[in-house]
Design a protein around this motif. Sequence first.
Motif, short mmCIF file in Angstrom:
data_model
loop_
_atom_site.label_atom_id
_atom_site.label_comp_id
_atom_site.label_asym_id
_atom_site.label_seq_id
_atom_site.Cartn_x
_atom_site.Cartn_y
_atom_site.Cartn_z
N ASP A 94 0.70 -5.02 -4.22
CA ASP A 94 0.13 -6.49 -3.90
C ASP A 94 -1.17 -6.41 -3.14
N ILE A 95 -1.54 -5.32 -2.51
CA ILE A 95 -2.81 -5.10 -1.89
C ILE A 95 -3.84 -4.03 -2.45
N ASN A 96 -4.93 -4.12 -2.26
CA ASN A 96 -5.93 -3.16 -2.65
C ASN A 96 -6.17 -2.44 -1.24
N LYS A 97 -7.12 -1.29 -1.25
CA LYS A 97 -7.33 -0.43 -0.25
C LYS A 97 -8.03 -1.27 0.93
N ALA A 98 -8.82 -2.16 0.55
CA ALA A 98 -9.64 -3.06 1.49
C ALA A 98 -8.69 -3.99 2.28
N GLN A 99 -7.79 -4.61 1.65
CA GLN A 99 -6.49 -5.25 2.24
C GLN A 99 -5.69 -4.57 3.01
N ALA A 100 -5.58 -3.22 2.51
CA ALA A 100 -4.51 -2.34 3.32
C ALA A 100 -5.29 -2.04 4.50
N GLN A 142 2.89 5.30 -2.36
CA GLN A 142 1.94 4.41 -2.97
C GLN A 142 1.00 3.91 -2.02
N LEU A 143 1.07 3.75 -0.65
CA LEU A 143 0.19 3.40 0.16
C LEU A 143 -0.64 4.84 0.63
N LEU A 144 0.03 5.66 0.66
CA LEU A 144 -0.93 6.97 1.13
C LEU A 144 -1.80 7.34 -0.07
N LEU A 145 -1.28 7.29 -1.27
CA LEU A 145 -2.37 7.43 -2.54
C LEU A 145 -3.38 6.66 -2.62
N LEU A 146 -3.16 5.34 -2.19
CA LEU A 146 -4.22 4.06 -2.36
C LEU A 146 -5.11 4.61 -1.17
#
Length: 304
Positions: free
Chosen positions: A9-15, A169-173
């Motif tokens: 639900d989030i992209n890199k910038a939002q993360a 998923q977050l680490l890959l993002l």
Amino acid sequence: MPHLLSIKDINKAQAEQLLTSAQGFADAGLTVSWAYKSCCLFFAENSTRTRCSFELAANKLNLAVIQFDATTSSLNKSESLLDTCLNLAAMGIDLFVVRHRQEGVLQQLLPDLPKSVAMINAGDGCNEHPSQALLDVMTMRQCFADISQLRVAIVGDIAHSRVTNSLTQLLLLLGVKDIRLAGPPELLPERSEQRQGCYYFEKLAPALEEVDVLVCLRIQKERLTAQLSMTDADYRKHYGITEAVARQLKSSAIIMHPGPVNRGVELDAEVADGPRSVILKQVQNGVYMRIAMMDYLFRLQEPS
Ligand code: CP
């Protein structure tokens, strides 16, 4: 509907925005209040860290908080989960924080709830636990300048781990290229279900070579569909992080665990309480990350 049900639900910038915002709350204290908003903490599965830190976060944001108790609710009079949420939304709940044993249950509810209501997944079965992944990465960023260069090993019950699903998923993002998932064959996902971009290991030693971050997981016995072939003692012997194993790590390596810790099984007490451990730092960061997530969703609810 603004929601955080998955890292998808989030992209890199939002993360990065969430990570920066949570760190800002940790460094400078709270500069925001949402006193006219309300949230419902809907935990239909056991929790200590996630439920209590969402409650603290909600209190710090001055929200009206409903602690929904599934065991004494009209769910026990055959009311559906959807009808329960629709009734709570009709009372004016702005945000649901939901933990549920059924995977994907929040995605199913989403289309039938009012568009204005926000939702956070606080853990659904083996599927996802996005707030845990975000607080874990927040903790890594406090320890290392450039997390994209990290070697990260996650060891344990990978097959049933919603923490692993969200964290990988977050680490890959965020551009991490060396992610190693290790555990006994019966606790690793089938090859067809293995995540692209991660390396899988059945033995502990090669998975730990040169790692910067070691994330230990407990065996999630409540989610096993068959009896494990190994005892807790076998598990500790082959996959447990003992003092001897921890001594082999790089001097700068940190040890993490989402909790609850089964001391003497996946992690020895001396290591859990030792100088490499950042486990309680993760818990502390959980409050700030959950403040940041609620603040992020309430901002999306505001008319632009
Ligand atoms: N890490 C975690 O989700 O812990 P709880 O189950 O205690 O919330």
